[in-house]
Write a protein that holds these residues in place. Structure first.
Motif, short mmCIF file in Angstrom:
data_model
loop_
_atom_site.label_atom_id
_atom_site.label_comp_id
_atom_site.label_asym_id
_atom_site.label_seq_id
_atom_site.Cartn_x
_atom_site.Cartn_y
_atom_site.Cartn_z
N MET A 80 2.03 -8.18 -0.34
CA MET A 80 2.37 -7.06 0.50
C MET A 80 3.79 -6.57 0.19
SD MET A 80 2.29 -6.53 4.64
CE MET A 80 0.78 -7.34 4.84
N ARG A 81 4.70 -7.49 -0.13
CA ARG A 81 6.07 -7.09 -0.45
C ARG A 81 6.13 -6.25 -1.74
NH1 ARG A 81 10.38 -8.70 1.99
NH2 ARG A 81 10.43 -10.32 3.53
N VAL A 82 5.26 -6.57 -2.69
CA VAL A 82 5.24 -5.79 -3.94
C VAL A 82 4.85 -4.34 -3.62
CG1 VAL A 82 4.11 -5.51 -6.16
CG2 VAL A 82 4.80 -7.79 -5.39
N ALA A 83 3.84 -4.17 -2.80
CA ALA A 83 3.42 -2.82 -2.41
C ALA A 83 4.54 -2.11 -1.64
CB ALA A 83 2.16 -2.89 -1.55
N ALA A 84 5.27 -2.86 -0.82
CA ALA A 84 6.37 -2.27 -0.04
C ALA A 84 7.52 -1.83 -0.92
CB ALA A 84 6.85 -3.27 1.01
N VAL A 85 7.66 -2.42 -2.10
CA VAL A 85 8.69 -1.98 -3.05
C VAL A 85 8.18 -0.84 -3.91
CG1 VAL A 85 10.03 -2.69 -5.07
CG2 VAL A 85 9.86 -4.22 -3.10
N MET A 104 5.59 1.31 -3.47
CA MET A 104 5.17 2.54 -2.80
C MET A 104 6.33 3.54 -2.62
SD MET A 104 3.03 3.08 0.71
CE MET A 104 2.23 1.54 0.41
N PRO A 105 7.48 3.14 -2.06
CA PRO A 105 8.56 4.13 -1.94
C PRO A 105 9.09 4.60 -3.29
CG PRO A 105 9.01 2.21 -0.57
CD PRO A 105 7.81 1.90 -1.39
N LEU A 106 9.11 3.71 -4.27
CA LEU A 106 9.57 4.13 -5.60
C LEU A 106 8.68 5.22 -6.16
CD1 LEU A 106 10.53 0.69 -7.21
CD2 LEU A 106 12.07 2.49 -6.37
N VAL A 107 7.38 5.04 -6.04
CA VAL A 107 6.43 6.05 -6.53
C VAL A 107 6.57 7.35 -5.72
CG1 VAL A 107 3.97 6.63 -6.69
CG2 VAL A 107 4.78 4.39 -7.45
N LEU A 108 6.66 7.22 -4.40
CA LEU A 108 6.74 8.42 -3.56
C LEU A 108 8.03 9.20 -3.81
CD1 LEU A 108 5.27 6.96 -0.25
CD2 LEU A 108 4.19 8.59 -1.80
N PHE A 109 9.16 8.50 -3.91
CA PHE A 109 10.42 9.20 -4.18
C PHE A 109 10.42 9.82 -5.57
CE2 PHE A 109 12.34 6.59 -0.66
CZ PHE A 109 12.63 7.67 0.15
N LEU A 134 4.50 5.87 5.49
CA LEU A 134 4.37 4.72 4.59
C LEU A 134 5.73 4.18 4.15
CD1 LEU A 134 1.39 5.92 2.37
CD2 LEU A 134 1.38 4.09 4.09
N ILE A 135 6.70 5.06 3.96
CA ILE A 135 8.04 4.59 3.60
C ILE A 135 8.63 3.79 4.76
CG2 ILE A 135 10.40 5.34 3.10
CD1 ILE A 135 9.08 7.68 1.48
N LEU A 136 8.42 4.23 6.00
CA LEU A 136 8.90 3.46 7.15
C LEU A 136 8.21 2.10 7.19
CD1 LEU A 136 10.66 3.15 9.62
CD2 LEU A 136 8.87 4.27 10.95
N TRP A 137 6.92 2.07 6.92
CA TRP A 137 6.20 0.78 6.86
C TRP A 137 6.85 -0.13 5.82
CZ3 TRP A 137 3.69 -1.20 2.57
CH2 TRP A 137 3.03 -2.40 2.78
N SER A 138 7.15 0.43 4.65
CA SER A 138 7.76 -0.34 3.58
C SER A 138 9.10 -0.92 4.00
CB SER A 138 7.96 0.52 2.33
OG SER A 138 6.72 0.92 1.81
N VAL A 139 9.92 -0.10 4.64
CA VAL A 139 11.22 -0.57 5.11
C VAL A 139 11.02 -1.69 6.14
CG1 VAL A 139 13.30 0.09 6.40
CG2 VAL A 139 12.45 1.55 4.57
N GLY A 140 10.04 -1.52 7.01
CA GLY A 140 9.75 -2.56 8.00
C GLY A 140 9.30 -3.87 7.38
N VAL A 141 8.55 -3.81 6.31
CA VAL A 141 8.09 -5.02 5.62
C VAL A 141 9.25 -5.69 4.89
CG1 VAL A 141 6.68 -5.84 3.68
CG2 VAL A 141 5.68 -4.33 5.39
N LEU A 142 10.07 -4.89 4.24
CA LEU A 142 11.16 -5.44 3.43
C LEU A 142 12.35 -5.91 4.25
CD1 LEU A 142 11.05 -2.87 0.51
CD2 LEU A 142 10.25 -5.25 0.47
N PHE A 143 12.58 -5.27 5.38
CA PHE A 143 13.75 -5.60 6.22
C PHE A 143 13.28 -5.88 7.64
CE2 PHE A 143 15.03 -2.66 2.86
CZ PHE A 143 15.98 -3.43 2.20
N ARG A 144 12.61 -6.99 7.80
CA ARG A 144 11.97 -7.31 9.09
C ARG A 144 12.93 -7.38 10.27
NH1 ARG A 144 6.79 -8.50 8.76
NH2 ARG A 144 5.89 -9.12 6.79
N ARG A 145 14.15 -7.76 10.02
CA ARG A 145 15.11 -7.90 11.12
C ARG A 145 15.82 -6.59 11.48
NH1 ARG A 145 15.72 -12.89 13.00
NH2 ARG A 145 15.04 -14.60 11.67
N LEU A 146 15.61 -5.57 10.70
CA LEU A 146 16.21 -4.26 10.98
C LEU A 146 15.45 -3.63 12.15
CD1 LEU A 146 18.25 -2.10 10.00
CD2 LEU A 146 16.43 -1.20 8.55
N PRO A 147 16.15 -3.27 13.22
CA PRO A 147 15.46 -2.63 14.36
C PRO A 147 14.72 -1.38 13.90
CG PRO A 147 17.68 -3.26 14.99
CD PRO A 147 17.58 -3.46 13.50
#
Length: 117
Positions: A1-6, A8-13, A41-54
């Motif tokens: 899941m972390r690979v997709a979270a990295v 996905m935003p790279l592809v989208l940007f 989806l980018i917000l989902w990615s940030v949430g997966v990668l930085f779980r402690r970020l509010p």
């Protein structure tokens, strides 16, 4: 899941900032819908990668990146559009709502620390 979270935003940007101006016309997806989905989806990615970020901080960060995309698009021969930024914001808001419903409007248990031992 972390690979997709990295990835996905790279592809989208890359799609949003690259020289792919004709893609929007060739695509069957409405441009605003694409922004709505992409920034959720980018917000989902940030949430997966930085779980402690509010989540609200994450949402603000992602919205700021959407604003930056629009500014940069104006310099790379693409159309900067306030409507795209609005679609970004609505996608982020929808992702926050989905997250809140999924979590039952409760804060994460990981952040609930008990000082009783």
């Amino acid at each position: 899941m972390r690979v997709a979270a990295v990835v996905m935003p790279l592809v989208l940007f890359t799609l949003m900032l690259g020289p792919f101006g004709g893609v929007e016309e060739a695509s069957l997806v409405w441009d605003k819908a694409a922004h709505f989905i992409a920034f959720g989806l980018i917000l989902w990615s940030v949430g997966v990668l930085f779980r402690r970020l509010p989540r609200l901080w994450a949402a603000a960060l992602v919205l700021a990146s959407g604003a930056a995309v629009e500014v940069i698009q104006g310099f790379v021969g693409r159309d900067a559009d306030w409507g795209d930024l609005l679609a970004d914001a609505l996608g982020i808001a929808a992702a926050l709502l989905i997250w809140a419903v999924w979590r039952g409007f409760r804060p994460r248990e990981a952040f609930q620390t008990s000082n009783t031992r």
